[in-house]
Design a protein around this motif. Structure first.
Motif, PDB file in Angstrom:
ATOM      1  N   TYR A   6      -5.666  -3.525  -3.362  1.00  0.00           N
ATOM      2  CA  TYR A   6      -7.064  -3.921  -3.200  1.00  0.00           C
ATOM      3  C   TYR A   6      -7.481  -3.822  -1.736  1.00  0.00           C
ATOM      4  O   TYR A   6      -8.536  -3.273  -1.410  1.00  0.00           O
ATOM      5  N   LEU A   7      -6.632  -4.303  -0.869  1.00  0.00           N
ATOM      6  CA  LEU A   7      -6.994  -4.316   0.553  1.00  0.00           C
ATOM      7  C   LEU A   7      -7.209  -2.907   1.078  1.00  0.00           C
ATOM      8  O   LEU A   7      -8.210  -2.627   1.751  1.00  0.00           O
ATOM      9  N   VAL A   8      -6.289  -1.999   0.768  1.00  0.00           N
ATOM     10  CA  VAL A   8      -6.399  -0.651   1.366  1.00  0.00           C
ATOM     11  C   VAL A   8      -7.429   0.194   0.630  1.00  0.00           C
ATOM     12  O   VAL A   8      -7.856   1.232   1.151  1.00  0.00           O
ATOM     13  N   ASN A   9      -7.833  -0.229  -0.552  1.00  0.00           N
ATOM     14  CA  ASN A   9      -8.912   0.487  -1.237  1.00  0.00           C
ATOM     15  C   ASN A   9     -10.265  -0.166  -0.981  1.00  0.00           C
ATOM     16  O   ASN A   9     -11.295   0.424  -1.268  1.00  0.00           O
ATOM     17  N   GLY A  10     -10.235  -1.422  -0.483  1.00  0.00           N
ATOM     18  CA  GLY A  10     -11.475  -2.163  -0.355  1.00  0.00           C
ATOM     19  C   GLY A  10     -11.729  -2.605   1.067  1.00  0.00           C
ATOM     20  O   GLY A  10     -11.986  -1.787   1.945  1.00  0.00           O
ATOM     21  N   PRO A  11     -11.633  -3.905   1.296  1.00  0.00           N
ATOM     22  CA  PRO A  11     -12.098  -4.444   2.584  1.00  0.00           C
ATOM     23  C   PRO A  11     -11.384  -3.863   3.810  1.00  0.00           C
ATOM     24  O   PRO A  11     -11.979  -3.814   4.869  1.00  0.00           O
ATOM     25  N   SER A  20       6.092   2.276  10.388  1.00  0.00           N
ATOM     26  CA  SER A  20       4.864   2.920   9.935  1.00  0.00           C
ATOM     27  C   SER A  20       3.752   2.671  10.950  1.00  0.00           C
ATOM     28  O   SER A  20       3.896   1.851  11.854  1.00  0.00           O
ATOM     29  N   THR A  21       2.667   3.353  10.745  1.00  0.00           N
ATOM     30  CA  THR A  21       1.575   3.241  11.704  1.00  0.00           C
ATOM     31  C   THR A  21       0.377   2.526  11.102  1.00  0.00           C
ATOM     32  O   THR A  21      -0.581   2.239  11.790  1.00  0.00           O
ATOM     33  N   ARG A  22       0.452   2.262   9.820  1.00  0.00           N
ATOM     34  CA  ARG A  22      -0.658   1.577   9.179  1.00  0.00           C
ATOM     35  C   ARG A  22      -0.188   0.979   7.852  1.00  0.00           C
ATOM     36  O   ARG A  22       0.860   1.351   7.326  1.00  0.00           O
ATOM     37  N   LEU A  23      -0.973   0.043   7.350  1.00  0.00           N
ATOM     38  CA  LEU A  23      -0.652  -0.562   6.068  1.00  0.00           C
ATOM     39  C   LEU A  23      -1.045   0.394   4.951  1.00  0.00           C
ATOM     40  O   LEU A  23      -2.185   0.859   4.894  1.00  0.00           O
ATOM     41  N   VAL A  24      -0.103   0.698   4.068  1.00  0.00           N
ATOM     42  CA  VAL A  24      -0.389   1.569   2.922  1.00  0.00           C
ATOM     43  C   VAL A  24       0.102   0.868   1.655  1.00  0.00           C
ATOM     44  O   VAL A  24       0.797  -0.143   1.722  1.00  0.00           O
ATOM     45  N   GLU A  25      -0.266   1.446   0.524  1.00  0.00           N
ATOM     46  CA  GLU A  25       0.107   0.818  -0.748  1.00  0.00           C
ATOM     47  C   GLU A  25       1.619   0.660  -0.910  1.00  0.00           C
ATOM     48  O   GLU A  25       2.094  -0.360  -1.360  1.00  0.00           O
ATOM     49  N   GLY A  26       2.359   1.693  -0.539  1.00  0.00           N
ATOM     50  CA  GLY A  26       3.802   1.690  -0.807  1.00  0.00           C
ATOM     51  C   GLY A  26       4.614   0.981   0.249  1.00  0.00           C
ATOM     52  O   GLY A  26       5.795   1.275   0.423  1.00  0.00           O
ATOM     53  N   VAL A  27       4.005   0.019   0.943  1.00  0.00           N
ATOM     54  CA  VAL A  27       4.680  -0.583   2.100  1.00  0.00           C
ATOM     55  C   VAL A  27       5.983  -1.290   1.696  1.00  0.00           C
ATOM     56  O   VAL A  27       6.916  -1.371   2.487  1.00  0.00           O
ATOM     57  N   GLU A  50       4.101  -8.365  -8.659  1.00  0.00           N
ATOM     58  CA  GLU A  50       2.972  -7.595  -9.186  1.00  0.00           C
ATOM     59  C   GLU A  50       1.679  -7.996  -8.487  1.00  0.00           C
ATOM     60  O   GLU A  50       0.832  -7.160  -8.183  1.00  0.00           O
ATOM     61  N   VAL A  51       1.556  -9.304  -8.250  1.00  0.00           N
ATOM     62  CA  VAL A  51       0.352  -9.777  -7.565  1.00  0.00           C
ATOM     63  C   VAL A  51       0.277  -9.161  -6.168  1.00  0.00           C
ATOM     64  O   VAL A  51      -0.759  -8.635  -5.752  1.00  0.00           O
ATOM     65  N   ALA A  52       1.397  -9.201  -5.455  1.00  0.00           N
ATOM     66  CA  ALA A  52       1.394  -8.683  -4.077  1.00  0.00           C
ATOM     67  C   ALA A  52       1.071  -7.199  -4.064  1.00  0.00           C
ATOM     68  O   ALA A  52       0.293  -6.715  -3.210  1.00  0.00           O
ATOM     69  N   ILE A  53       1.636  -6.459  -5.011  1.00  0.00           N
ATOM     70  CA  ILE A  53       1.380  -5.009  -5.063  1.00  0.00           C
ATOM     71  C   ILE A  53      -0.108  -4.756  -5.272  1.00  0.00           C
ATOM     72  O   ILE A  53      -0.710  -3.878  -4.641  1.00  0.00           O
ATOM     73  N   ARG A  54      -0.715  -5.566  -6.128  1.00  0.00           N
ATOM     74  CA  ARG A  54      -2.145  -5.359  -6.393  1.00  0.00           C
ATOM     75  C   ARG A  54      -3.018  -5.827  -5.240  1.00  0.00           C
ATOM     76  O   ARG A  54      -4.075  -5.259  -4.978  1.00  0.00           O
TER      77      ARG A  54
END
Lengths: 463, 346
Positions: free
Chosen positions: B161-166, B265-272, B153-157
């Motif tokens: 956070y990363l792809v929505n933030g920094p 994939s070509t980029r980091l996304v939430e559902g990785v 759960e921590v990793a998913i969040r």
């Protein structure tokens, strides 16, 4: 209820408590015959039992454990805690009904078990070796509780193998040996400890079974000095033991189970830490060495638990046979499979282990074959000293004879053996010297050629 | 009818049980397909053809087997000493994050260096997130099932956070995605649609499987898994073993995340994570927690997934395809019981 380990005390009481069904015979309470098909039947008839292993739920509170199974459908927590507190007060049992079991000491847990029985209004309360887990103060407290219950008109059956306790706690004693009553309803006040000890351990052994010494006893090879070992509850389970074993000597350790023999063996082998004291093997101090280093230095260990400690249950014969030698059977970091197999086959044939297939799990082997495999593996590295803990327990007659032959032959070849056993006959037959342990201490050392069984039995019982 | 434990497990039982389970599942599935108006023969033929019937099918199946196999290996390595790593999903995500982090600096590195660095980042990421549970278990005896599960759960969040933030891509039309990876970070092709991730995974699974089956290290692991007390008796340090095994387990799952990121994939996304970490638990269970059995199970599992996806082109709804996949896995897992138990009718 007095008797050695394995005398049948717990089994008999489990029948009374409805845990086991008798094949024959009857149980009567107040002259009325009962058949208990399950523990609930016995409880309903007024029989409660406090087993050695407590039947408590660690994350439930005292009150919840006490009423479990007999609580009203809707439980008002506060009300039940008050009721349990009132009951506890009536019998002088100090307890806090709101605390959870895992927070309690063993003595407090035992009081919860007693409360459980009283809650169900037990008229007969069976306590199975109740003092085994208690500190001396807690044991004295238990004495007060049981007399309060007796004064209340309840009967208490107190299972023990400790004579002093029986003298202290009980009015009458029944002695069991080998599943039979050897003396019933003796008045404790009239008995002395010696007579009770003799009833417990039976007649003197047949002298002809003594081994004839075929070799001279050599130099001292292993010594234990002032060993102290504490368990998780900070009790001194080995309390200042010193002993020595010489080349070719078999030193026997007698004692009722639970008097420190197992931690003594484990501590010599390095499986548990010494609080203080030393273990020396052939002049080298091994007190803080790892088990593998002690083994490499010449210390072999046949532990009490064959499967689960000495042997790994899910692994096969070959794998178990190389538990000591697998590093030597490796080239680089890989185990040489041919060598490993040859190693296993050699041990199996040398020690006459009957196995189906080398790659079948050892769970399929009989007790005698398991033990020959274990003993053989431990002797394979030409050790200087062997600790053999209960080496023949549970084996059939031939299995016992085979292991005893091996031990005698090895001693004749100069191996020093520390033989820990609950079988007095075996100890008398094999030992050159016999030490008796009681409550973590060596309380007696006797010459098996001249000592009597009752002398040893008395020392075992702490008399 | 009741089950009686066998004295010794049925020889070759796992393969036979797997086959039996699949057959039962196919029969049940056929009933389901007929009752929903489909031709089972046609559907099954399509499943087989799409997954194993052509080089193209094989490439898709093997690509899918890579994260399944590595995650399964991660679980099995821990499982062979009796530890449950339920956190492969989180470790896989942590691996992808680690790889993506390396890529943020390596935009102008050459492909080989960048890919190697990213995969190393993935391994470190997976190992790091497993380190906490490993230390807690080894030093304090904290149940690793709980800790590894919670860290999912921590990793998913964290990735959310990363792809929505920094790490949010400023040119991503406000989608929660990280910037595109440098083009040279894509894993080179192997055949058809498969990339060399297949080879990397095969090498890792093969090496770890071989080493744990044949080495003194693997033998010690097995003793520890069989009985902790026996391990202590022999002088194996349980603490050290727990630590190394759980960290290794995390590192392997992390590598799966790195290969997914650089390969698929070509980029980091939430559902990785893609649920591969959880599927890895099933893979390991089917392989009886033996690292050496993971590869075959992963390929079979991958084929079922690819085949299940393909039959949707025949008009079979995704839900029915999902049920079919579940039936096959359930059948295989259920039948595995028969290797250790036999049925007595009485």
């Amino acid at each position: 209820m007095l008797g050695e380990n394995g005398a049948g005390k717990t089994t008999l009481m489990n029948v009374l408590a409805g845990v086991y069904l008798p094949d024959e015979g009857t149980v009567s309470l107040d002259g009325v015959e009962h058949q208990f098909n399950k523990p609930a039947d016995a409880i309903a008839a007024g029989v409660g039992m406090v087993h050695q292993e407590f039947r408590l739920i660690p994350t439930f509170s005292v009150a919840e454990n006490v009423v479990l199974g007999s609580a009203p459908t809707l439980v008002a927590k506060r009300a039940i805690e008050d009721e349990v507190a009132a009951l506890a007060e009536r019998f002088g049992l100090a307890t806090e009904p709101g605390r959870q079991i895992w927070q309690l000491s063993m003595g407090e847990r035992q009081r919860v078990e007693i409360l459980k029985a009283l809650w169900r209004d037990a008229k007969v309360l069976i306590l199975d070796e109740p003092t085994a887990v208690l500190t001396p103060n807690e044991a004295a407290e238990l004495g007060r509780i049981t007399s309060a219950m007796a004064d209340d008109g309840r009967s208490i059956i107190f299972i023990s193998h400790k004579l002093d306790e029986v003298k202290e706690f009980c009015d009458e004693a029944t002695v069991l040996r080998g599943g039979k009553t050897v003396a019933g309803s003796l008045s404790v006040a009239d008995l002395d400890a010696g007579a009770m000890a003799e009833l417990m351990v039976g007649q003197a052994t047949d002298v002809s079974q003594r081994r004839s010494r075929t070799s001279e006893i050599g130099n001292q090879v292993c010594s234990v000095t002032d060993m102290m070992v504490h368990d998780l509850h900070q009790r001194a389970v080995v309390n200042g033991v010193s002993l020595t074993v010489a080349e070719g000597e078999i030193v026997g350790i007698a004692g009722v189970a639970g008097n420190g023999q197992r931690p003594l063996a484990d501590a010599i082998a390095g499986l548990v830490k010494l609080t203080s004291g030393t273990v020396t093997l052939a002049g080298t101090d091994l007190s803080t060495s790892q088990p593998s280093a002690r083994n490499a230095a010449g210390l072999a260990y046949v532990p009490e638990d064959r499967i689960g400690v000495g042997l790994a249950p899910k692994m096969n014969v070959t794998e178990n046979a190389m538990m000591r030698a697998y590093r030597k059977l490796s080239s680089g970091s890989l185990i040489d499979r041919d060598k490993a197999r040859a190693n296993g086959e050699r041990l199996v044939s040398e020690f006459n282990v009957k196995v189906g297939q080398m790659d079948s799990p050892i769970a399929a082997l009989s007790g005698g074959n398991l033990q020959r495999l274990l003993v053989g593996r431990e002797l394979d590295n030409e050790p200087k000293v062997l600790i053999a803990a209960q080496p023949t327990r549970g084996l059939d007659v031939q299995g016992v004879a085979a292991i005893q032959r091996i031990l005698l032959a090895q001693a004749a070849d100069g191996l020093g053996i520390l033989l820990i056993s609950e079988d007095l006959e075996e100890l008398f037959a094999l030992s050159d010297r016999l030490l008796v342990m009681h409550e973590g201490k060596v309380v007696a050392e006797v010459d098996p050629d001249t000592a009597t069984r009752s002398e040893v039995g008395r020392a075992m019982a702490g008399a | 009818m009741r089950l009686v434990r066998r004295e010794t497990p049925l020889k070759g039982g796992q393969v036979r049980a797997f086959a039996a389970g699949v057959v039962i599942a196919l029969v049940l599935g056929a009933i389901l397909l007929v009752s929903t108006g489909h031709n089972p023969a046609e559907v099954y033929a399509k499943m087989l053809d799409a997954s194993l019937g052509s080089p193209r099918g094989w490439s898709a199946t093997l690509t899918r087997a890579v994260p399944l196999g590595l995650a399964g290996l991660a679980v099995a390595v821990a499982g062979s000493m009796g530890l449950w790593n339920i956190g492969a999903e989180g470790q896989l995500i942590a691996g992808a994050i680690g790889a993506a982090w390396v890529a943020r600096f390596g935009g102008d590195w050459n492909g080989f260096v960048l890919i190697t660095a990213m995969l190393l980042g993935a391994v470190v990421g997976g190992a790091l997130i497993a380190l906490g549970p490993a230390l807690a278990r080894a030093r304090l005896g904290v149940n690793e099932i709980i800790t590894t599960l919670m860290l999912n759960e921590v990793a998913i969040r964290v990735v959310r956070y990363l792809v929505n933030g920094p790490w949010k891509d400023p040119e991503g039309n406000n989608f929660p995605v990280a910037p595109e990876l440098p083009p040279q970070s894509a894993l080179p092709g192997f055949f058809e649609r498969a990339n060399i991730g297949v080879l990397i995974a095969a090498a890792v699974i093969g090496a770890v499987g071989f080493y744990s089956a044949r080495s003194a290290w693997g033998y010690e692991l097995k003793i520890a898994g069989s009985s902790a007390k026996a391990a202590e008796y022999v002088g194996i340090s349980l603490k050290a073993k727990i630590l190394t095994v759980l960290v290794l387990s995390g590192a392997i799952a992390g590598l799966a995340g790195g290969i997914e990121l650089t390969g698929s994939s070509t980029r980091l996304v939430e559902g990785v994570g893609g649920g591969f970490g959880f599927a890895g638990i099933i893979v390991a269970a089917l392989a009886l927690m033996r690292p050496s059995g993971v590869a075959a199970v992963a390929v079979a599992f991958g084929a079922v997934q690819i085949g299940g996806g393909a039959i949707q082109t025949l008009g079979v709804p995704a839900s029915i395809a999902g049920i079919l996949q579940a039936l096959i896995l359930f059948g295989a897992l259920g039948a595995a019981v028969l290797t250790n138990y036999r049925v007595v009718v009485k």
